[in-house]
Scaffold this motif. Structure first.
Motif, PDB file in Angstrom:
ATOM      1  N   PHE A 212     -43.773  98.402  28.627  1.00 27.80           N
ATOM      2  CA  PHE A 212     -44.262  98.528  29.994  1.00 27.80           C
ATOM      3  C   PHE A 212     -43.568  99.631  30.789  1.00 27.80           C
ATOM      4  N   GLY A 213     -42.465 100.167  30.256  1.00 23.60           N
ATOM      5  CA  GLY A 213     -41.764 101.177  31.033  1.00 23.60           C
ATOM      6  C   GLY A 213     -40.768 101.953  30.194  1.00 23.60           C
ATOM      7  N   THR A 214     -40.118 102.896  30.843  1.00 29.27           N
ATOM      8  CA  THR A 214     -39.235 103.806  30.114  1.00 29.27           C
ATOM      9  C   THR A 214     -37.925 103.141  29.683  1.00 29.27           C
ATOM     10  N   THR A 215     -37.518 102.063  30.346  1.00 23.45           N
ATOM     11  CA  THR A 215     -36.332 101.332  29.872  1.00 23.45           C
ATOM     12  C   THR A 215     -36.556 100.851  28.451  1.00 23.45           C
ATOM     13  N   HIS A 216     -37.723 100.278  28.218  1.00 25.04           N
ATOM     14  CA  HIS A 216     -38.114  99.828  26.881  1.00 25.04           C
ATOM     15  C   HIS A 216     -38.185 101.016  25.924  1.00 25.04           C
ATOM     16  N   ALA A 217     -38.857 102.074  26.360  1.00 28.48           N
ATOM     17  CA  ALA A 217     -39.097 103.226  25.488  1.00 28.48           C
ATOM     18  C   ALA A 217     -37.816 103.939  25.074  1.00 28.48           C
ATOM     19  N   ASP A 218     -36.762 103.821  25.871  1.00 28.34           N
ATOM     20  CA  ASP A 218     -35.492 104.447  25.512  1.00 28.34           C
ATOM     21  C   ASP A 218     -34.890 103.846  24.241  1.00 28.34           C
ATOM     22  N   TYR A 219     -35.283 102.632  23.908  1.00 24.00           N
ATOM     23  CA  TYR A 219     -34.639 101.921  22.801  1.00 24.00           C
ATOM     24  C   TYR A 219     -35.580 101.549  21.659  1.00 24.00           C
ATOM     25  N   PHE A 220     -36.863 101.359  21.967  1.00 26.77           N
ATOM     26  CA  PHE A 220     -37.806 100.854  20.965  1.00 26.77           C
ATOM     27  C   PHE A 220     -39.069 101.709  20.994  1.00 26.77           C
ATOM     28  N   ALA A 221     -39.482 102.181  19.831  1.00 27.00           N
ATOM     29  CA  ALA A 221     -40.652 103.063  19.721  1.00 27.00           C
ATOM     30  C   ALA A 221     -41.925 102.232  19.637  1.00 27.00           C
ATOM     31  N   GLY A 222     -42.314 101.656  20.766  1.00 25.38           N
ATOM     32  CA  GLY A 222     -43.505 100.818  20.813  1.00 25.38           C
ATOM     33  C   GLY A 222     -43.148  99.366  21.072  1.00 25.38           C
ATOM     34  N   SER A 223     -44.149  98.513  20.953  1.00 24.78           N
ATOM     35  CA  SER A 223     -43.948  97.091  21.216  1.00 24.78           C
ATOM     36  C   SER A 223     -42.913  96.494  20.263  1.00 24.78           C
ATOM     37  N   VAL A 224     -42.168  95.521  20.774  1.00 23.41           N
ATOM     38  CA  VAL A 224     -41.321  94.698  19.912  1.00 23.41           C
ATOM     39  C   VAL A 224     -42.186  93.533  19.452  1.00 23.41           C
ATOM     40  N   PRO A 225     -42.409  93.390  18.153  1.00 23.58           N
ATOM     41  CA  PRO A 225     -43.398  92.409  17.697  1.00 23.58           C
ATOM     42  C   PRO A 225     -42.862  90.984  17.659  1.00 23.58           C
ATOM     43  N   CYS A 226     -43.768  90.061  17.936  1.00 28.55           N
ATOM     44  CA  CYS A 226     -43.542  88.663  17.602  1.00 28.55           C
ATOM     45  C   CYS A 226     -44.243  88.437  16.275  1.00 28.55           C
ATOM     46  N   VAL A 227     -43.497  88.120  15.246  1.00 24.10           N
ATOM     47  CA  VAL A 227     -44.049  88.128  13.894  1.00 24.10           C
ATOM     48  C   VAL A 227     -44.838  86.859  13.620  1.00 24.10           C
ATOM     49  N   GLU A 228     -45.524  86.852  12.490  1.00 26.05           N
ATOM     50  CA  GLU A 228     -46.459  85.777  12.180  1.00 26.05           C
ATOM     51  C   GLU A 228     -45.742  84.480  11.811  1.00 26.05           C
ATOM     52  N   ALA A 229     -46.454  83.371  12.016  1.00 28.26           N
ATOM     53  CA  ALA A 229     -45.891  82.039  11.766  1.00 28.26           C
ATOM     54  C   ALA A 229     -45.747  81.772  10.268  1.00 28.26           C
ATOM     55  N   LEU A 230     -44.799  80.913   9.948  1.00 27.57           N
ATOM     56  CA  LEU A 230     -44.609  80.472   8.574  1.00 27.57           C
ATOM     57  C   LEU A 230     -45.642  79.397   8.226  1.00 27.57           C
ATOM     58  N   SER A 231     -45.948  79.314   6.961  1.00 29.67           N
ATOM     59  CA  SER A 231     -46.785  78.213   6.476  1.00 29.67           C
ATOM     60  C   SER A 231     -45.948  76.934   6.425  1.00 29.67           C
ATOM     61  N   ASP A 232     -46.610  75.805   6.303  1.00 23.48           N
ATOM     62  CA  ASP A 232     -45.886  74.536   6.167  1.00 23.48           C
ATOM     63  C   ASP A 232     -44.943  74.587   4.971  1.00 23.48           C
ATOM     64  N   GLU A 233     -45.423  75.148   3.872  1.00 19.52           N
ATOM     65  CA  GLU A 233     -44.603  75.236   2.655  1.00 19.52           C
ATOM     66  C   GLU A 233     -43.376  76.108   2.894  1.00 19.52           C
ATOM     67  N   GLU A 234     -43.536  77.206   3.619  1.00 20.58           N
ATOM     68  CA  GLU A 234     -42.406  78.095   3.901  1.00 20.58           C
ATOM     69  C   GLU A 234     -41.390  77.441   4.836  1.00 20.58           C
ATOM     70  N   ILE A 235     -41.861  76.561   5.713  1.00 22.85           N
ATOM     71  CA  ILE A 235     -40.939  75.847   6.591  1.00 22.85           C
ATOM     72  C   ILE A 235     -40.164  74.791   5.806  1.00 22.85           C
TER      73      ILE A 235
END
Length: 245
Positions: free
Chosen positions: A117-140
Protein backbone atom coordinates in the motif's frame (compact mmCIF):
# COMPACT_ATOMS: atom_id res chain seq x y z
CA UNK A 1 32.24 -17.18 13.38
CA UNK A 2 32.53 -19.56 16.31
CA UNK A 3 29.60 -21.55 17.72
CA UNK A 4 29.81 -19.44 20.89
CA UNK A 5 29.58 -16.21 18.89
CA UNK A 6 26.57 -17.54 16.98
CA UNK A 7 24.90 -18.48 20.27
CA UNK A 8 25.46 -14.97 21.61
CA UNK A 9 23.89 -13.41 18.53
CA UNK A 10 20.88 -15.73 18.56
CA UNK A 11 20.29 -15.10 22.28
CA UNK A 12 20.42 -11.32 21.81
CA UNK A 13 18.24 -11.45 18.71
CA UNK A 14 15.60 -13.44 20.61
CA UNK A 15 15.72 -10.91 23.46
CA UNK A 16 15.15 -8.13 20.93
CA UNK A 17 11.64 -9.47 20.21
CA UNK A 18 10.09 -8.44 23.56
CA UNK A 19 12.08 -5.19 23.47
CA UNK A 20 10.32 -4.37 20.20
CA UNK A 21 6.93 -5.52 21.59
CA UNK A 22 6.81 -8.34 19.07
CA UNK A 23 6.00 -11.18 21.49
CA UNK A 24 4.21 -12.02 24.72
CA UNK A 25 5.42 -14.73 27.11
CA UNK A 26 7.45 -17.15 24.95
CA UNK A 27 5.42 -16.72 21.74
CA UNK A 28 8.12 -16.71 19.12
CA UNK A 29 11.65 -17.66 18.24
CA UNK A 30 14.75 -16.64 16.34
CA UNK A 31 17.17 -19.10 14.78
CA UNK A 32 20.35 -18.90 12.75
CA UNK A 33 22.16 -21.44 10.61
CA UNK A 34 25.85 -22.06 10.06
CA UNK A 35 25.85 -24.09 6.88
CA UNK A 36 29.59 -24.75 6.97
CA UNK A 37 29.40 -26.21 10.49
CA UNK A 38 26.08 -27.91 9.77
CA UNK A 39 24.28 -26.48 12.80
CA UNK A 40 21.19 -24.45 13.67
CA UNK A 41 20.99 -22.40 16.87
CA UNK A 42 17.42 -21.77 18.05
CA UNK A 43 15.48 -20.74 21.14
CA UNK A 44 14.51 -23.72 23.33
CA UNK A 45 10.87 -24.66 23.69
CA UNK A 46 8.83 -22.64 26.18
CA UNK A 47 11.66 -20.79 27.90
CA UNK A 48 11.00 -17.13 28.86
CA UNK A 49 13.15 -14.63 27.00
CA UNK A 50 14.60 -13.26 30.24
CA UNK A 51 15.92 -16.73 31.06
CA UNK A 52 17.56 -17.38 27.69
CA UNK A 53 21.36 -17.66 27.81
CA UNK A 54 24.18 -19.06 25.72
CA UNK A 55 24.20 -22.02 28.11
CA UNK A 56 20.61 -23.04 27.46
CA UNK A 57 20.06 -21.99 23.83
CA UNK A 58 19.57 -25.06 21.62
CA UNK A 59 22.12 -26.24 19.08
CA UNK A 60 21.02 -28.90 16.61
CA UNK A 61 22.32 -30.37 13.38
CA UNK A 62 20.60 -29.85 10.05
CA UNK A 63 18.41 -32.90 10.67
CA UNK A 64 17.20 -31.44 13.98
CA UNK A 65 19.22 -33.67 16.29
CA UNK A 66 20.93 -32.22 19.36
CA UNK A 67 24.62 -31.72 18.70
CA UNK A 68 26.97 -34.02 20.58
CA UNK A 69 29.01 -32.16 23.15
CA UNK A 70 26.35 -29.53 23.83
CA UNK A 71 25.22 -29.85 27.45
CA UNK A 72 21.85 -28.11 27.18
CA UNK A 73 19.11 -30.57 28.27
CA UNK A 74 16.30 -28.36 26.89
CA UNK A 75 14.57 -29.32 23.68
CA UNK A 76 14.64 -26.89 20.74
CA UNK A 77 11.57 -24.86 19.81
CA UNK A 78 8.60 -26.90 18.68
CA UNK A 79 8.81 -24.80 15.48
CA UNK A 80 12.28 -26.14 14.63
CA UNK A 81 11.05 -28.15 11.64
CA UNK A 82 9.41 -25.05 10.16
CA UNK A 83 12.80 -23.34 10.30
CA UNK A 84 14.51 -26.43 8.90
CA UNK A 85 12.18 -26.56 5.89
CA UNK A 86 12.94 -22.93 5.07
CA UNK A 87 16.70 -23.33 5.53
CA UNK A 88 16.75 -26.44 3.35
CA UNK A 89 14.90 -24.76 0.48
CA UNK A 90 15.91 -21.08 0.74
CA UNK A 91 19.72 -21.10 0.50
CA UNK A 92 19.95 -17.30 0.83
CA UNK A 93 18.27 -17.52 4.23
CA UNK A 94 20.68 -17.51 7.19
CA UNK A 95 18.32 -16.53 10.02
CA UNK A 96 14.59 -16.86 10.67
CA UNK A 97 12.16 -15.06 12.98
CA UNK A 98 8.71 -16.30 13.94
CA UNK A 99 6.32 -14.30 16.11
CA UNK A 100 2.63 -13.97 16.82
CA UNK A 101 2.78 -10.18 16.57
CA UNK A 102 -0.72 -8.77 16.64
CA UNK A 103 -1.33 -7.19 13.25
CA UNK A 104 0.60 -9.70 11.16
CA UNK A 105 -1.28 -12.49 12.92
CA UNK A 106 -4.59 -10.70 12.26
CA UNK A 107 -3.79 -10.78 8.54
CA UNK A 108 -2.79 -14.46 8.75
CA UNK A 109 -6.02 -15.32 10.56
CA UNK A 110 -8.01 -13.41 7.93
CA UNK A 111 -6.19 -15.38 5.20
CA UNK A 112 -5.06 -12.09 3.68
CA UNK A 113 -1.93 -11.19 1.76
CA UNK A 114 -0.36 -7.90 2.78
CA UNK A 115 -0.65 -5.63 -0.28
CA UNK A 116 2.02 -3.05 -1.00
CA UNK A 117 0.00 0.00 0.00
CA UNK A 118 2.94 2.37 0.31
CA UNK A 119 6.64 3.02 0.05
CA UNK A 120 7.38 1.82 3.60
CA UNK A 121 6.37 -1.65 2.43
CA UNK A 122 8.16 -1.29 -0.90
CA UNK A 123 11.46 -0.42 0.80
CA UNK A 124 11.64 -3.95 2.21
CA UNK A 125 9.44 -6.29 0.16
CA UNK A 126 9.14 -6.51 -3.64
CA UNK A 127 5.37 -6.85 -3.80
CA UNK A 128 2.73 -8.33 -1.54
CA UNK A 129 3.73 -10.44 1.44
CA UNK A 130 1.75 -13.62 0.83
CA UNK A 131 -0.49 -15.53 3.16
CA UNK A 132 0.25 -19.06 2.02
CA UNK A 133 -2.20 -21.86 1.37
CA UNK A 134 -3.80 -23.99 4.09
CA UNK A 135 -2.57 -27.44 5.02
CA UNK A 136 -4.65 -30.52 4.36
CA UNK A 137 -6.02 -32.51 7.29
CA UNK A 138 -3.35 -35.14 6.64
CA UNK A 139 -0.58 -32.51 6.66
CA UNK A 140 -1.85 -31.15 9.98
CA UNK A 141 -2.07 -34.59 11.61
CA UNK A 142 1.31 -35.84 10.37
CA UNK A 143 4.53 -33.78 10.34
CA UNK A 144 2.63 -30.56 11.07
CA UNK A 145 5.65 -28.31 11.65
CA UNK A 146 7.59 -29.54 8.61
CA UNK A 147 4.49 -29.19 6.44
CA UNK A 148 3.92 -25.67 7.77
CA UNK A 149 7.39 -24.68 6.55
CA UNK A 150 6.91 -26.49 3.27
CA UNK A 151 3.62 -24.67 2.67
CA UNK A 152 5.67 -21.46 2.51
CA UNK A 153 8.27 -23.07 0.26
CA UNK A 154 5.68 -24.55 -2.11
CA UNK A 155 3.78 -21.26 -2.36
CA UNK A 156 6.93 -19.35 -3.29
CA UNK A 157 7.82 -22.02 -5.86
CA UNK A 158 4.28 -22.18 -7.30
CA UNK A 159 4.04 -18.43 -7.84
CA UNK A 160 7.68 -17.77 -8.72
CA UNK A 161 8.31 -15.54 -5.70
CA UNK A 162 11.95 -14.92 -4.83
CA UNK A 163 12.59 -15.48 -1.10
CA UNK A 164 15.35 -12.87 -1.37
CA UNK A 165 12.99 -10.23 -2.77
CA UNK A 166 10.07 -11.10 -0.46
CA UNK A 167 11.76 -12.32 2.74
CA UNK A 168 8.52 -12.90 4.64
CA UNK A 169 5.31 -14.90 4.62
CA UNK A 170 2.18 -15.34 6.68
CA UNK A 171 1.40 -18.90 7.69
CA UNK A 172 -2.37 -19.16 7.34
CA UNK A 173 -4.23 -19.11 10.68
CA UNK A 174 -0.85 -19.04 12.41
CA UNK A 175 1.40 -16.02 12.07
CA UNK A 176 4.37 -14.35 10.40
CA UNK A 177 7.80 -15.63 9.42
CA UNK A 178 10.65 -13.44 8.22
CA UNK A 179 14.17 -14.32 7.19
CA UNK A 180 17.38 -12.61 6.22
CA UNK A 181 21.12 -12.77 5.74
CA UNK A 182 21.69 -12.58 9.51
CA UNK A 183 19.69 -12.40 12.75
CA UNK A 184 19.51 -8.62 12.82
CA UNK A 185 18.26 -8.48 9.24
CA UNK A 186 15.54 -11.05 10.00
CA UNK A 187 14.47 -9.33 13.25
CA UNK A 188 14.42 -5.95 11.52
CA UNK A 189 12.15 -7.33 8.82
CA UNK A 190 9.85 -8.86 11.44
CA UNK A 191 9.43 -5.43 13.06
CA UNK A 192 8.84 -3.77 9.69
CA UNK A 193 6.33 -6.46 8.70
CA UNK A 194 4.33 -5.89 11.88
CA UNK A 195 4.26 -2.14 11.24
CA UNK A 196 3.08 -2.45 7.63
CA UNK A 197 0.44 -4.98 8.72
CA UNK A 198 -0.75 -2.48 11.31
CA UNK A 199 -1.07 0.14 8.56
CA UNK A 200 -2.84 -2.34 6.30
CA UNK A 201 -5.38 -3.37 8.94
CA UNK A 202 -6.28 0.27 9.59
CA UNK A 203 -6.45 1.07 5.87
CA UNK A 204 -8.67 -1.91 5.07
CA UNK A 205 -10.97 -1.03 7.97
CA UNK A 206 -11.46 2.42 6.45
CA UNK A 207 -11.51 1.40 2.77
CA UNK A 208 -11.78 -2.39 2.17
CA UNK A 209 -11.22 -2.06 -1.58
CA UNK A 210 -8.14 0.16 -1.47
CA UNK A 211 -5.58 -0.81 -4.11
CA UNK A 212 -1.78 -1.22 -3.91
CA UNK A 213 0.52 1.53 -5.14
CA UNK A 214 1.58 1.40 -8.81
CA UNK A 215 4.19 -1.24 -9.56
CA UNK A 216 6.57 1.34 -11.02
CA UNK A 217 6.70 3.10 -7.64
CA UNK A 218 6.95 -0.17 -5.71
CA UNK A 219 9.83 -1.32 -7.92
CA UNK A 220 11.60 2.03 -7.67
CA UNK A 221 11.62 1.96 -3.88
CA UNK A 222 12.63 -1.68 -3.62
CA UNK A 223 15.40 -1.69 -6.20
CA UNK A 224 16.99 1.57 -5.09
CA UNK A 225 17.84 -0.34 -1.88
CA UNK A 226 18.30 -3.88 -3.20
CA UNK A 227 20.08 -5.57 -6.08
CA UNK A 228 22.99 -4.77 -8.34
CA UNK A 229 21.87 -1.21 -9.15
CA UNK A 230 20.95 -0.13 -5.61
CA UNK A 231 22.03 3.39 -4.70
CA UNK A 232 20.26 3.97 -1.37
CA UNK A 233 22.51 1.58 0.54
CA UNK A 234 23.36 3.61 3.63
CA UNK A 235 20.01 2.93 5.29
CA UNK A 236 19.52 1.06 8.56
CA UNK A 237 18.63 -2.50 7.62
CA UNK A 238 19.12 -3.64 11.20
CA UNK A 239 22.47 -5.37 10.73
CA UNK A 240 24.26 -5.56 14.08
CA UNK A 241 21.73 -3.22 15.65
CA UNK A 242 21.75 -5.18 18.93
CA UNK A 243 25.20 -6.72 18.87
CA UNK A 244 26.89 -3.33 18.59
CA UNK A 245 25.04 -1.69 21.48
Amino acid sequence: MTVQELKEIVVEANKELPRRHMVLYSWGNVSAIDRDKGIIVIKPVGIPYDDLTTENVSVVDLQGNKVAGEKNPLNPSVDLDIHRALYENFPECNAIVHTHSTYATVMAQLHRDVPCFGTTHADYFAGSVPCVEALSDEEIIHDYEWNTGMAIVKYFQKYGISPADVPAALSINHGPFTWGEDCWDAVHKAVVLEEICKMAVHMLAIEPDWQPIPKVMSDKHFYRKHGANAYFTNDDHGHGMVHNK
